[in-house]
Design an enzyme around this catalytic site. Structure first.
Site, mmCIF file in Angstrom:
data_model
loop_
_atom_site.group_PDB
_atom_site.id
_atom_site.type_symbol
_atom_site.label_atom_id
_atom_site.label_comp_id
_atom_site.label_asym_id
_atom_site.label_seq_id
_atom_site.Cartn_x
_atom_site.Cartn_y
_atom_site.Cartn_z
ATOM 1 N NE ARG A 11 -4.327 -0.977 0.077
ATOM 2 C CZ ARG A 11 -4.498 -1.964 -0.794
ATOM 3 N NH1 ARG A 11 -3.550 -2.265 -1.651
ATOM 4 N NH2 ARG A 11 -5.621 -2.654 -0.844
ATOM 5 C CG HIS A 14 -3.626 -0.920 -7.016
ATOM 6 N ND1 HIS A 14 -4.010 -0.321 -5.844
ATOM 7 C CD2 HIS A 14 -3.658 -2.247 -6.761
ATOM 8 C CE1 HIS A 14 -4.275 -1.242 -4.933
ATOM 9 N NE2 HIS A 14 -4.058 -2.434 -5.477
HETATM 10 P P1 NDP Z 1 -1.830 -11.409 4.487
HETATM 11 O O1 NDP Z 1 -2.680 -10.865 5.580
HETATM 12 O O2 NDP Z 1 -2.059 -12.808 4.046
HETATM 13 O O3 NDP Z 1 -0.302 -11.270 4.888
HETATM 14 C C1 NDP Z 1 0.215 -10.134 5.453
HETATM 15 C C2 NDP Z 1 1.635 -10.412 5.879
HETATM 16 O O4 NDP Z 1 2.207 -9.206 6.399
HETATM 17 C C3 NDP Z 1 1.729 -11.452 7.001
HETATM 18 O O5 NDP Z 1 2.850 -12.258 6.781
HETATM 19 C C4 NDP Z 1 1.921 -10.584 8.250
HETATM 20 O O6 NDP Z 1 2.597 -11.227 9.314
HETATM 21 C C5 NDP Z 1 2.758 -9.483 7.692
HETATM 22 N N1 NDP Z 1 2.709 -8.301 8.518
HETATM 23 C C6 NDP Z 1 1.640 -7.628 8.970
HETATM 24 N N2 NDP Z 1 2.005 -6.578 9.714
HETATM 25 C C7 NDP Z 1 3.358 -6.601 9.737
HETATM 26 C C8 NDP Z 1 4.340 -5.777 10.340
HETATM 27 N N3 NDP Z 1 3.999 -4.748 11.079
HETATM 28 N N4 NDP Z 1 5.645 -6.075 10.150
HETATM 29 C C9 NDP Z 1 5.998 -7.149 9.416
HETATM 30 N N5 NDP Z 1 5.115 -7.971 8.820
HETATM 31 C C10 NDP Z 1 3.810 -7.690 8.981
HETATM 32 O O7 NDP Z 1 -1.989 -10.406 3.263
HETATM 33 P P2 NDP Z 1 -1.780 -10.687 1.720
HETATM 34 O O8 NDP Z 1 -0.477 -11.344 1.509
HETATM 35 O O9 NDP Z 1 -2.979 -11.320 1.134
HETATM 36 O O10 NDP Z 1 -1.760 -9.190 1.148
HETATM 37 C C11 NDP Z 1 -0.843 -8.249 1.646
HETATM 38 C C12 NDP Z 1 -1.170 -6.872 1.141
HETATM 39 O O11 NDP Z 1 -0.848 -6.745 -0.232
HETATM 40 C C13 NDP Z 1 -2.646 -6.492 1.195
HETATM 41 O O12 NDP Z 1 -3.029 -6.080 2.490
HETATM 42 C C14 NDP Z 1 -2.720 -5.357 0.192
HETATM 43 O O13 NDP Z 1 -2.470 -4.149 0.837
HETATM 44 C C15 NDP Z 1 -1.591 -5.659 -0.776
HETATM 45 N N6 NDP Z 1 -2.102 -6.061 -2.086
HETATM 46 C C16 NDP Z 1 -1.679 -5.378 -3.187
HETATM 47 C C17 NDP Z 1 -2.104 -5.742 -4.423
HETATM 48 C C18 NDP Z 1 -1.635 -5.040 -5.633
HETATM 49 O O14 NDP Z 1 -2.184 -5.281 -6.709
HETATM 50 N N7 NDP Z 1 -0.629 -4.191 -5.528
HETATM 51 C C19 NDP Z 1 -3.023 -6.836 -4.610
HETATM 52 C C20 NDP Z 1 -3.412 -7.480 -3.405
HETATM 53 C C21 NDP Z 1 -2.954 -7.099 -2.193
HETATM 54 P P3 NDP Z 1 1.982 -12.520 10.036
HETATM 55 O O15 NDP Z 1 2.145 -13.638 9.034
HETATM 56 O O16 NDP Z 1 2.815 -12.706 11.245
HETATM 57 O O17 NDP Z 1 0.537 -12.201 10.309
HETATM 58 C C1 OXD Z 2 -5.454 -4.931 -3.143
HETATM 59 C C2 OXD Z 2 -5.891 -5.579 -4.311
HETATM 60 O O1 OXD Z 2 -5.911 -5.255 -2.088
HETATM 61 O O2 OXD Z 2 -5.686 -5.059 -5.390
HETATM 62 O O3 OXD Z 2 -4.606 -4.064 -3.294
HETATM 63 O O4 OXD Z 2 -6.418 -6.672 -4.197
#
Ligand code: NDP
Ligand code: OXD
Length: 321
Positions: free
Chosen positions: A236, A284
């Site tokens: 993000r 995005h």
């Molecule tokens: P998940 O919730 O499956 O994974 C999030 C990961 O981030 C987990 O490993 C979590 O740790 C870790 N995490 C959370 N907070 C912290 C922190 N403070 N420090 C270090 N690690 C942290 O999410 P997704 O993998 O599904 O998606 C991640 C993000 O990607 C979404 O929230 C979204 O913002 C972004 N996204 C972007 C897209 C794009 O097109 N650019 C598309 C889809 C998503 P733990 O495993 O310990 O919980």
């Molecule tokens: C996001 C997505 O969460 O594109 O960023 O799915």
């Protein structure tokens, strides 16, 4: 349309969809086909009563909009992230949110990250420039096994992405909040951020937007990376300080950056990030969700929620992801 207390509640559950204007007809048609037992409306239609809506499928709903649906039972995010919903100060926090993740979205994130890691590592922009200038230039790069890539956020998207990079031969480290182990990848906990960053050639950010990840990439953390590192930002926009990033690029501490997500989207045309010569902007699109990949996942999640079954992608509202 106004609610009339003498009118009986509809027998069918009702769903409202709020997505970007270009794809909303496609979403409505797809969800109506996938959920024939429900009535599906678009957010801006005036043919439904707010009181009768049970479920909302949304991307960036207007602030205050969800709070005005008094019988809402669950919100489905058209995305793996949910900050586009929870950044609304009037979001009704007792309403659960289900995010959208699944194999096609994991596949897209893997492709996006592999594309940019290979482009950076094998210096594709320089090769293209040489080709256009008819210059015979042989670039000899270290093999992938000598290149360290770090994935910040080892969740649904980060873990398969890390494993894809391992499959390509890269050395890969991961960072997550709790440091859950993953075979073949050294995973660091949040508190170990300096050790995670210290030898990365390429840092890939796939974190959720939370209070703790806000500006996590800033002057201090950028300078924990070795000189000449790259950043790929696909989590993000709130996670990277744009000014610290551009300063580090200008002073040569960072070699380049690829950004897919921004504080404001679409990124305004006058934003200095567009003009920076060392930044590649993508709109995005790392792992975009359209009806053909997300519709079925959302429909399955919605039915599971309605039937009281376990919904694995339910957001932990205390953590915000
Ligand atoms: P998940 O919730 O499956 O994974 C999030 C990961 O981030 C987990 O490993 C979590 O740790 C870790 N995490 C959370 N907070 C912290 C922190 N403070 N420090 C270090 N690690 C942290 O999410 P997704 O993998 O599904 O998606 C991640 C993000 O990607 C979404 O929230 C979204 O913002 C972004 N996204 C972007 C897209 C794009 O097109 N650019 C598309 C889809 C998503 P733990 O495993 O310990 O919980
Ligand atoms: C996001 C997505 O969460 O594109 O960023 O799915």
């Amino acid at each position: 349309m106004k609610a009339d207390s003498t009118v009986q509640r509809p027998s069918k559950k009702r769903v409202v969809i709020r997505v970007d204007p270009e794809r909303r007809a496609w979403w409505k048609e797809t969800m109506s086909n996938l959920l024939p037992e429900m009535e599906v409306f678009l957010w801006d239609e005036d043919s439904y009563c707010k009181e009768e809506i049970n479920y909302a499928i949304v991307w960036t709903p207007p602030h205050g909009g969800l709070a005005r649906l008094p019988n809402l039972e669950c919100v489905f995010s058209v995305g793996a992230g949910v900050s586009h919903i929870t950044d609304d100060p009037s979001y009704p926090w007792h309403i659960p949110i289900v995010r959208t993740v699944g194999p096609p979205l994991q596949q897209r994130m893997r492709e996006y990250v592999a594309l940019h890691v290979l482009r950076i590592h094998r210096r594709l922009p320089e090769i293209e420039a040489a080709s256009k200038a008819r210059e015979w230039k042989q670039f000899v790069e270290p093999v992938a096994g000598d290149v360290m890539v770090g994935i910040m956020g080892m969740g649904n998207l980060g873990t398969p992405t890390a494993l894809t990079l391992r499959g390509l031969g890269y050395q890969v480290k991961g960072l997550s909040r709790r440091g859950r182990p993953v075979d073949g990848v050294e995973v660091y906990k949040r508190d170990d951020l300096p050790r995670f960053l210290n030898n990365l050639k390429i840092l890939v950010v796939i974190l959720p937007a939370t209070r703790d990840t806000d500006n996590i990439i800033n002057h201090r953390t950028i300078h924990l990376l070795p000189r000449g590192a790259w950043i790929i930002g696909a989590g993000r926009g709130t996670q990277i300080s744009d000014s610290d990033l551009m300063n580090a690029l200008d002073e040569g501490h960072l070699e380049g950056a690829v950004l897919d997500v921004f504080r404001q989207e679409p990124l305004p045309t006058n934003d200095p990030l567009w003009k920076h010569p060392k930044i590649l902007i993508t709109s995005h699109t790392a792992s975009a969700i359209e009806p053909s990949v997300g519709g079925k996942i959302i429909a399955d999640n919605l039915r599971a929620f309605m039937e009281g079954q376990e919904v694995p992608d339910l957001v932990d509202m205390t953590q915000g992801y």
